[in-house]
Design an enzyme around this catalytic site. Structure first.
Site, mmCIF file in Angstrom:
data_model
loop_
_atom_site.group_PDB
_atom_site.id
_atom_site.type_symbol
_atom_site.label_atom_id
_atom_site.label_comp_id
_atom_site.label_asym_id
_atom_site.label_seq_id
_atom_site.Cartn_x
_atom_site.Cartn_y
_atom_site.Cartn_z
ATOM 1 N N ASP A 20 0.885 -1.164 0.000
ATOM 2 C CA ASP A 20 0.000 0.000 0.000
ATOM 3 C C ASP A 20 0.925 1.216 0.000
ATOM 4 O O ASP A 20 1.509 1.558 1.032
ATOM 5 C CB ASP A 20 -0.893 0.002 1.242
ATOM 6 C CG ASP A 20 -1.767 1.238 1.310
ATOM 7 O OD1 ASP A 20 -2.363 1.590 0.272
ATOM 8 O OD2 ASP A 20 -1.843 1.850 2.393
ATOM 9 N N GLU A 80 -1.156 -1.366 -4.805
ATOM 10 C CA GLU A 80 -2.438 -0.696 -5.024
ATOM 11 C C GLU A 80 -2.254 0.378 -6.087
ATOM 12 O O GLU A 80 -1.301 1.154 -6.055
ATOM 13 C CB GLU A 80 -2.947 -0.064 -3.727
ATOM 14 C CG GLU A 80 -4.333 0.504 -3.862
ATOM 15 C CD GLU A 80 -4.891 1.014 -2.551
ATOM 16 O OE1 GLU A 80 -5.985 0.565 -2.167
ATOM 17 O OE2 GLU A 80 -4.237 1.856 -1.913
ATOM 18 N N ASP A 153 -2.408 1.102 7.061
ATOM 19 C CA ASP A 153 -1.619 0.859 5.848
ATOM 20 C C ASP A 153 -1.199 -0.610 5.746
ATOM 21 O O ASP A 153 -1.041 -1.140 4.649
ATOM 22 C CB ASP A 153 -0.383 1.761 5.828
ATOM 23 C CG ASP A 153 -0.742 3.211 6.061
ATOM 24 O OD1 ASP A 153 -0.916 3.942 5.079
ATOM 25 O OD2 ASP A 153 -0.870 3.605 7.245
#
Length: 171
Positions: A20, A80, A153
């Site tokens: 992430d 992501e 996160d």
């Protein structure tokens, strides 16, 4: 439990790193998977020094991701994809962070896959509009975690990795 671990290790597992991305906090997790079995190997965050200029923070991020890749030797990186934001500057900086993370994966000669936030939520929760809390809950259930890892996160990185596992046969 030990019997399962030995059996799991003898199979041809695939190791991935889920990321992430962020310039303040980058969450990551390392997963091993084989068919329907998934094992959490490691997780953590990378936090470039806030007082540093952008170029130094990006270099820190690059170096730390390379370090994690060399420690855990995944064959796949899953990151992501960018989301669209009202704040153009934030979106550009996030894109720069994503770029140095992907560059570290390319330098390590591993395959890189990207998933949009909606696709990740859909894959884990069955709803592309799921809340962060719903995603956290599903991650803890799927990986049999006793508690939700902090900061968010980390669970976002786990969700990215699990999205790849869920879609592995399609890719």
């Amino acid at each position: 439990i030990l019997k399962f671990y030995i059996k799991f290790r003898c199979m041809k597992t695939t190791r991935l790193i889920g990321i992430d991305p962020g310039i303040i906090i980058t969450g990551f997790c390392v997963l091993d998977f084989f068919k329907s079995k998934t094992k959490l190997v490691a997780y953590g965050t990378i936090k470039p020094p806030k007082q540093d200029r952008l170029e130094r923070r990006l270099m820190y991020l690059y170096d730390e991701v390379l370090s994690v890749l060399s420690k855990f030797c995944p064959s796949i990186m899953v990151i992501e994809d960018s989301f669209y934001s009202k704040n153009v500057k934030s979106a550009v900086v996030l894109g720069q962070a994503r770029s140095v993370i992907m560059l570290s994966g390319a330098k390590s000669k591993i395959d890189i896959y990207e998933f949009a936030p909606r696709k990740i939520k859909q894959s884990l929760c069955g709803n592309g509009s799921a809340t962060k809390e719903q995603v956290q809950y599903m991650v803890t259930q799927i990986l049999n975690l006793k508690e939700i890892p902090k900061p968010i996160d980390i669970t976002d990185a786990m969700a990215v990795g699990l999205c790849f596992v869920n879609n592995y046969k399609i890719i």
